[in-house]
Design a protein around this motif. Structure first.
Motif, mmCIF file in Angstrom:
data_model
loop_
_atom_site.group_PDB
_atom_site.id
_atom_site.type_symbol
_atom_site.label_atom_id
_atom_site.label_comp_id
_atom_site.label_asym_id
_atom_site.label_seq_id
_atom_site.Cartn_x
_atom_site.Cartn_y
_atom_site.Cartn_z
ATOM 1 N N GLY A 1 -119.585 -0.580 -46.432
ATOM 2 C CA GLY A 1 -119.864 0.807 -46.090
ATOM 3 C C GLY A 1 -121.330 1.176 -46.185
ATOM 4 O O GLY A 1 -121.783 2.120 -45.560
ATOM 5 N N ARG A 2 -122.108 0.412 -46.943
ATOM 6 C CA ARG A 2 -123.524 0.730 -47.125
ATOM 7 C C ARG A 2 -124.440 -0.100 -46.228
ATOM 8 O O ARG A 2 -125.658 0.036 -46.286
ATOM 9 N N ALA A 3 -123.882 -0.977 -45.421
ATOM 10 C CA ALA A 3 -124.694 -1.860 -44.583
ATOM 11 C C ALA A 3 -125.585 -1.076 -43.636
ATOM 12 O O ALA A 3 -126.768 -1.407 -43.461
ATOM 13 N N SER A 4 -125.055 -0.046 -43.039
ATOM 14 C CA SER A 4 -125.842 0.756 -42.100
ATOM 15 C C SER A 4 -127.020 1.429 -42.801
ATOM 16 O O SER A 4 -128.138 1.459 -42.273
ATOM 17 N N SER A 5 -126.782 1.948 -43.988
ATOM 18 C CA SER A 5 -127.847 2.592 -44.754
ATOM 19 C C SER A 5 -128.942 1.589 -45.139
ATOM 20 O O SER A 5 -130.127 1.894 -45.048
ATOM 21 N N ILE A 6 -128.529 0.404 -45.534
ATOM 22 C CA ILE A 6 -129.508 -0.628 -45.903
ATOM 23 C C ILE A 6 -130.312 -1.054 -44.687
ATOM 24 O O ILE A 6 -131.536 -1.228 -44.762
ATOM 25 N N ARG A 7 -129.657 -1.216 -43.540
ATOM 26 C CA ARG A 7 -130.383 -1.585 -42.315
ATOM 27 C C ARG A 7 -131.393 -0.497 -41.930
ATOM 28 O O ARG A 7 -132.508 -0.792 -41.507
ATOM 29 N N ASN A 8 -131.009 0.765 -42.083
ATOM 30 C CA ASN A 8 -131.936 1.862 -41.783
ATOM 31 C C ASN A 8 -133.139 1.841 -42.716
ATOM 32 O O ASN A 8 -134.277 2.031 -42.269
ATOM 33 N N HIS A 9 -132.901 1.610 -43.998
ATOM 34 C CA HIS A 9 -134.009 1.546 -44.953
ATOM 35 C C HIS A 9 -134.903 0.337 -44.676
ATOM 36 O O HIS A 9 -136.124 0.438 -44.735
ATOM 37 N N THR A 10 -134.289 -0.783 -44.362
ATOM 38 C CA THR A 10 -135.053 -1.987 -44.044
ATOM 39 C C THR A 10 -135.933 -1.747 -42.830
ATOM 40 O O THR A 10 -137.119 -2.087 -42.827
ATOM 41 N N PHE A 11 -135.356 -1.151 -41.793
ATOM 42 C CA PHE A 11 -136.138 -0.883 -40.588
ATOM 43 C C PHE A 11 -137.235 0.146 -40.862
ATOM 44 O O PHE A 11 -138.322 0.069 -40.298
ATOM 45 N N GLY A 12 -136.952 1.095 -41.746
ATOM 46 C CA GLY A 12 -137.978 2.066 -42.139
ATOM 47 C C GLY A 12 -139.160 1.391 -42.826
ATOM 48 O O GLY A 12 -140.315 1.725 -42.557
ATOM 49 N N TRP A 13 -138.877 0.428 -43.702
ATOM 50 C CA TRP A 13 -139.957 -0.317 -44.355
ATOM 51 C C TRP A 13 -140.743 -1.136 -43.333
ATOM 52 O O TRP A 13 -141.978 -1.240 -43.409
ATOM 53 N N PHE A 14 -140.028 -1.714 -42.363
ATOM 54 C CA PHE A 14 -140.706 -2.470 -41.304
ATOM 55 C C PHE A 14 -141.628 -1.558 -40.489
ATOM 56 O O PHE A 14 -142.774 -1.921 -40.204
ATOM 57 N N LEU A 15 -141.150 -0.377 -40.132
ATOM 58 C CA LEU A 15 -141.986 0.561 -39.382
ATOM 59 C C LEU A 15 -143.197 1.000 -40.196
ATOM 60 O O LEU A 15 -144.303 1.139 -39.658
ATOM 61 N N LEU A 16 -143.008 1.202 -41.490
ATOM 62 C CA LEU A 16 -144.144 1.552 -42.354
ATOM 63 C C LEU A 16 -145.161 0.422 -42.372
ATOM 64 O O LEU A 16 -146.371 0.669 -42.274
ATOM 65 N N LEU A 17 -144.690 -0.803 -42.463
ATOM 66 C CA LEU A 17 -145.595 -1.953 -42.432
ATOM 67 C C LEU A 17 -146.382 -1.982 -41.131
ATOM 68 O O LEU A 17 -147.609 -2.149 -41.143
ATOM 69 N N THR A 18 -145.703 -1.814 -39.994
ATOM 70 C CA THR A 18 -146.408 -1.848 -38.712
ATOM 71 C C THR A 18 -147.433 -0.729 -38.617
ATOM 72 O O THR A 18 -148.526 -0.922 -38.087
ATOM 73 N N PHE A 19 -147.087 0.440 -39.143
ATOM 74 C CA PHE A 19 -148.005 1.578 -39.114
ATOM 75 C C PHE A 19 -149.241 1.310 -39.957
ATOM 76 O O PHE A 19 -150.359 1.641 -39.558
ATOM 77 N N VAL A 20 -149.061 0.678 -41.108
ATOM 78 C CA VAL A 20 -150.177 0.443 -42.020
ATOM 79 C C VAL A 20 -151.094 -0.668 -41.517
ATOM 80 O O VAL A 20 -152.311 -0.557 -41.600
ATOM 81 N N VAL A 21 -150.535 -1.744 -40.974
ATOM 82 C CA VAL A 21 -151.374 -2.875 -40.568
ATOM 83 C C VAL A 21 -151.931 -2.731 -39.159
ATOM 84 O O VAL A 21 -152.868 -3.449 -38.798
ATOM 85 N N PHE A 22 -151.387 -1.835 -38.372
ATOM 86 C CA PHE A 22 -151.807 -1.709 -36.969
ATOM 87 C C PHE A 22 -153.323 -1.573 -36.787
ATOM 88 O O PHE A 22 -153.909 -2.320 -35.995
ATOM 89 N N PRO A 23 -154.014 -0.656 -37.476
ATOM 90 C CA PRO A 23 -155.448 -0.501 -37.199
ATOM 91 C C PRO A 23 -156.272 -1.733 -37.548
ATOM 92 O O PRO A 23 -157.073 -2.194 -36.732
ATOM 93 N N SER A 24 -156.074 -2.284 -38.737
ATOM 94 C CA SER A 24 -156.921 -3.392 -39.154
ATOM 95 C C SER A 24 -156.623 -4.669 -38.383
ATOM 96 O O SER A 24 -157.549 -5.374 -37.969
ATOM 97 N N VAL A 25 -155.358 -4.974 -38.158
ATOM 98 C CA VAL A 25 -155.022 -6.209 -37.443
ATOM 99 C C VAL A 25 -155.416 -6.095 -35.974
ATOM 100 O O VAL A 25 -155.975 -7.033 -35.403
ATOM 101 N N SER A 26 -155.177 -4.950 -35.369
ATOM 102 C CA SER A 26 -155.572 -4.769 -33.960
ATOM 103 C C SER A 26 -157.083 -4.881 -33.805
ATOM 104 O O SER A 26 -157.571 -5.500 -32.856
ATOM 105 N N THR A 27 -157.816 -4.299 -34.732
ATOM 106 C CA THR A 27 -159.279 -4.388 -34.692
ATOM 107 C C THR A 27 -159.726 -5.831 -34.805
ATOM 108 O O THR A 27 -160.603 -6.288 -34.058
ATOM 109 N N THR A 28 -159.136 -6.574 -35.716
ATOM 110 C CA THR A 28 -159.503 -7.978 -35.893
ATOM 111 C C THR A 28 -159.190 -8.787 -34.642
ATOM 112 O O THR A 28 -160.022 -9.579 -34.186
#
Length: 183
Positions: free
Chosen positions: A63-90
């Motif tokens: 029953g909690r699988a959907s919630s965990i997948r949403n949180h996991t994807f949220g962490w992934f989106l946060l990672l992409t948001f944080v690394v986007f400027p520096s990695v793209s610049t490099t």
């Protein structure tokens, strides 16, 4: 100057892994190493985020699988948001070459084309040409891929973002019955 000061002040948010870890103390470090570290580390971290998410799903009730997948994807989106400027610049700095006129012993002038980020790397060298394919691939992953991912996600969930858009499949408000009924 104000923008540069703001960017310098917020540079800790870029998650520039190469500057955080003193890797250059272990061995000589050039721009190729920085490009590799800056592009592979976030991909590894993203893999780790999804792996931990899947392990968590296996350990909990279904029953909690959907919630965990949403949180996991949220962490992934946060990672992409944080690394986007520096990695793209490099990645994009890989293609910034500058030319210098160099005098040769016989009196002629030779044009040297070097990487602006690392003057020890010649843009005409075989190693630069072999790294070009990798840098082009990383352009499709970071500077183009992350915004494309955001656009696709926003497009797919546009009905939740703006319910009026859901009424019109492609947002064609003008000239349709839905657009005229509001008038």
């Amino acid at each position: 100057k104000a923008f540069e000061a703001l960017v310098a002040w917020l540079s800790f948010l870029e998650l520039n892994f190469v500057q955080i870890l003193p890797i250059s103390c272990l061995r000589p470090f050039n721009f190729y190493d920085k490009l590799l570290a800056m592009t592979v580390f976030p991909l590894g971290l993203a893999f780790l985020i999804f792996a931990i998410g899947e392990i968590a799903i296996e350990c909990v009730t279904t029953g909690r699988a959907s919630s965990i997948r949403n949180h996991t994807f949220g962490w992934f989106l946060l990672l992409t948001f944080v690394v986007f400027p520096s990695v793209s610049t490099t990645v994009l700095r890989f293609f910034q070459c500058i030319s210098y006129d160099a005098g040769v012993a016989d009196g002629t002038i030779e044009v040297l084309k070097v990487l602006e980020a690392d003057h020890e790397i010649s843009c005409d060298s075989p190693s630069y040409k072999s790294w070009t394919a990798y840098a082009l691939l990383m352009i499709f992953v970071y500077p183009l891929g992350i915004p494309a991912l955001y656009w696709i996600l926003l497009f797919l969930h546009r009905g939740r973002v703006n319910p009026e858009v859901a009424e019109n499949a492609l947002g064609e408000i003008e000239g349709t019955d839905a657009g005229q009924s509001r008038g």
